[in-house]
Design an enzyme around this catalytic site. Structure first.
Site, PDB file in Angstrom:
ATOM      1  N   GLU A 264       0.879  -1.173   0.000  1.00  5.82           N
ATOM      2  CA  GLU A 264       0.000   0.000   0.000  1.00  5.82           C
ATOM      3  C   GLU A 264       0.908   1.211   0.000  1.00  5.82           C
ATOM      4  O   GLU A 264       1.738   1.372   0.892  1.00  5.82           O
ATOM      5  CB  GLU A 264      -0.900  -0.002   1.230  1.00  5.82           C
ATOM      6  CG  GLU A 264      -1.853   1.165   1.268  1.00  5.82           C
ATOM      7  CD  GLU A 264      -2.303   1.502   2.671  1.00  5.82           C
ATOM      8  OE1 GLU A 264      -2.318   2.696   3.013  1.00  5.82           O
ATOM      9  OE2 GLU A 264      -2.608   0.564   3.429  1.00  5.82           O
ATOM     10  N   CYS A 301      -3.153   7.415   5.208  1.00  4.74           N
ATOM     11  CA  CYS A 301      -3.122   7.092   3.783  1.00  4.74           C
ATOM     12  C   CYS A 301      -4.430   7.457   3.101  1.00  4.74           C
ATOM     13  O   CYS A 301      -4.501   7.516   1.871  1.00  4.74           O
ATOM     14  CB  CYS A 301      -2.803   5.618   3.579  1.00  4.74           C
ATOM     15  SG  CYS A 301      -3.714   4.520   4.665  1.00  4.74           S
TER      16      CYS A 301
END
Length: 527
Positions: A264, A301
């Site tokens: 990620e 994020c």
């Protein structure tokens, strides 16, 4: 439990003989004791070899024992008490309340995966009966999923608990039946040691094979590359920068046996402010946006880094309300000195971009590595012409894009890179435009949400925390939610295998009592 500056290799707590390093307090800008010894190549190889040796005995354990192991890890983390939160706060600059919530999330996702293991759905047991009278005859075919083998997990900088030593990657890999070797993030070494020792205690309490878990400490990129390169490692879980994720993926692909890297990496999470929604509550939306933008000093994020709307009075009113709210936000301490330096450098570079306007800054006052929030504005043409405006800046910064018409909103959307999330603020009068956006967003993101903000990621069965590159290295996966377990499994088919040699999940009498697909029909659990 004391912090001794040690790591864990199998069932041994050892001090690395490599260069000593320290954790860092970003609020006070000072090193924290104790010094941590780093792993030698021999230490790393030993941890990987133990993990490889643990594959067969660990995956052969009853599902109930594996589930109990996960629940015991959760309890041992809770048993650490305030000491864990205090150390995590020192190493991250995050407030105690945020870390207590993160600890709860860490424990809950371990318990979720314990439930996933018990119900057995993840095995996807499938049986196709033999058809000997058919021409040509069909053999007896049975399929289940098995663990891929040892998994390398990299702790993340922004979540010292939930995406770290006992975070989602570790929990889902252990649930799949994979031993885990964790590379601790150097930003929270003490926190990592405490949690690592809690996992070790749980492993001993539950009679796990040696090598089911190891915790490695190391400086620089070399140790991470060596971990991914080791032939025992069969998959990688990573949360971090785009550069880091790409580097690990390239290393994994250069191996004699390439392996998957589930990284990620990068996302700016567009938020669409459609006209009807702005007209009904633009000022309220502005306050909620600024709260989301500055939550955790923007170090999520899923931070809302892009605000897209139609140019006009409502969009301008939103801008003004957001500027006022942002000006009242105190600068917050960032996680590390390196992250703070990167943030201030990226903000400085934006000053030279033609067509980009600074709308507002937050307060400059703050402790230690403090980040001053920033909001910018440009038109769609400027955004489309400047690739730098689409790069993620890790911190409390966002960009408003004013589009001339709906076609330009769609053009901006088609231009976007892959993202973790997209958010649409809409009322009924906006549904035509929202309906045109949805199929485009489905191709761009892993999670689409309406009338909210993306900084909360629920740990549940339906959650997807992933997306097309560069949000992740593999858009078919998620790092949060029950289906995260699928990253660390692969299917095996058994053709005409004698009944006595079949795995329990595929035996005729279904001793596991799990739901199975038999000749194309789901059959309820029975024993």
């Amino acid at each position: 439990m004391n912090i001794s500056g040690e790591m864990i290799i199998g069932q041994r707590i050892v001090r690395g003989s490599g260069k000593a390093i320290h954790a860092f307090d970003p609020a006070r800008k000072l090193d924290l004791e104790p010094a941590f010894g780093t792993a030698t190549p021999e230490d790393l190889a030993h941890a990987c070899q133990l993990a490889d040796a643990a594959v067969e005995p660990y995956r052969a354990l009853p599902l109930e024992q594996r589930a109990t192991f996960l629940e015991t890890i959760a309890q041992r983390i809770l048993d650490l008490g305030p000491a864990l939160i205090e150390r995590a706060a020192q190493e991250s600059g995050l407030p105690v309340a945020r870390l207590e919530g993160e600890r709860g999330r860490t424990v809950n996702q371990l318990r979720l995966f314990a439930k996933v293991v018990r119900d057995g759905h993840f095995l996807e047991a499938t049986l196709d009966s033999a058809l000997p009278e058919r021409t040509p005859p069909r053999p007896d075919l049975r399929m289940r999923k098995i663990p891929v083998g040892p998994v390398a997990v990299f702790g993340a900088s922004n979540f010292p608990l939930a995406f770290s030593v006992a975070g989602g990657d570790t929990a889902s890999a252990l649930a799949a039946g994979c031993p885990v070797v964790v590379k601790a993030h150097n930003a929270h070494l003490g926190t990592s040691e405490l949690v690592g020792k809690a996992i070790l205690k749980a492993a001993l309490d539950c009679g796990m094979p040696e090598g089911v878990f190891s915790l490695i400490i190391g400086e620089g990129n070399q140790i991470g590359g060596d971990l991914v390169s080791h032939p025992a490692i069969q998959a990688v879980g990573f949360t971090g920068s785009r550069a880091g994720g790409i580097a690990l993926t390239q290393i994994a692909n250069r191996r004699k046996q390439p392996i998957p890297v589930f990284a990620e990496m990068s996302s700016i999470n567009p938020v669409y402010l459609l006209p009807g929604a702005l007209a009904q509550g633009g000022s309220k939306l502005a306050g909620a946006f600024v709260d989301s933008l500055t939550l955790g000093v923007g170090q999520f994020c899923t931070n809302p880094g892009l605000m897209i709307g139609l140019a006009g009075a409502e969009f301008d009113a939103f801008r003004d309300a957001a500027a006022t709210a942002l000006g009242l936000k105190t600068a917050g301490t960032m996680l590390t000195a390196g992250i703070h330096q990167a943030y201030t450098g990226a903000i400085g570079k934006r000053a030279g971009i033609e067509g980009l306007t600074l709308v507002a800054r937050g307060s400059a006052e703050g402790a230690g590595c403090a980040a001053q929030a920033a909001l910018y504005r440009c038109d769609a043409a400027t955004f489309l012409a400047n690739p730098a405006l689409e790069e993620e800046i890790f911190g409390p910064v966002s960009l408003m894009i004013a589009c001339r018409d709906q076609d330009e909103i769609l053009a901006v959307t088609r231009h976007l890179e892959g993202q973790l999330t997209a958010t649409v603020h809409a009322v009924e009068s906006d549904h035509a435009l929202a309906g045109a956006l949805l199929p485009l967003l489905e191709r761009k993101v892993g999670r689409i949400l309406f009338n909210g903000f993306p900084t909360g990621v629920e740990v549940s069965y339906a959650m997807v925390h992933g997306g097309p590159f560069p949000a992740t290295s593999d858009p078919r996966s998620t790092s949060v939610g029950a289906t995260a377990i699928e990253r660390f499994l692969r299917p095996v088919c058994y053709q005409d295998v004698p009944a006595g040699l079949l795995p329990e999940a595929l035996k005729d009498d279904n001793p596991l009592g799990i739901v199975r697909l038999i000749d194309g029909e789901l059959k309820l659990a029975s024993k």
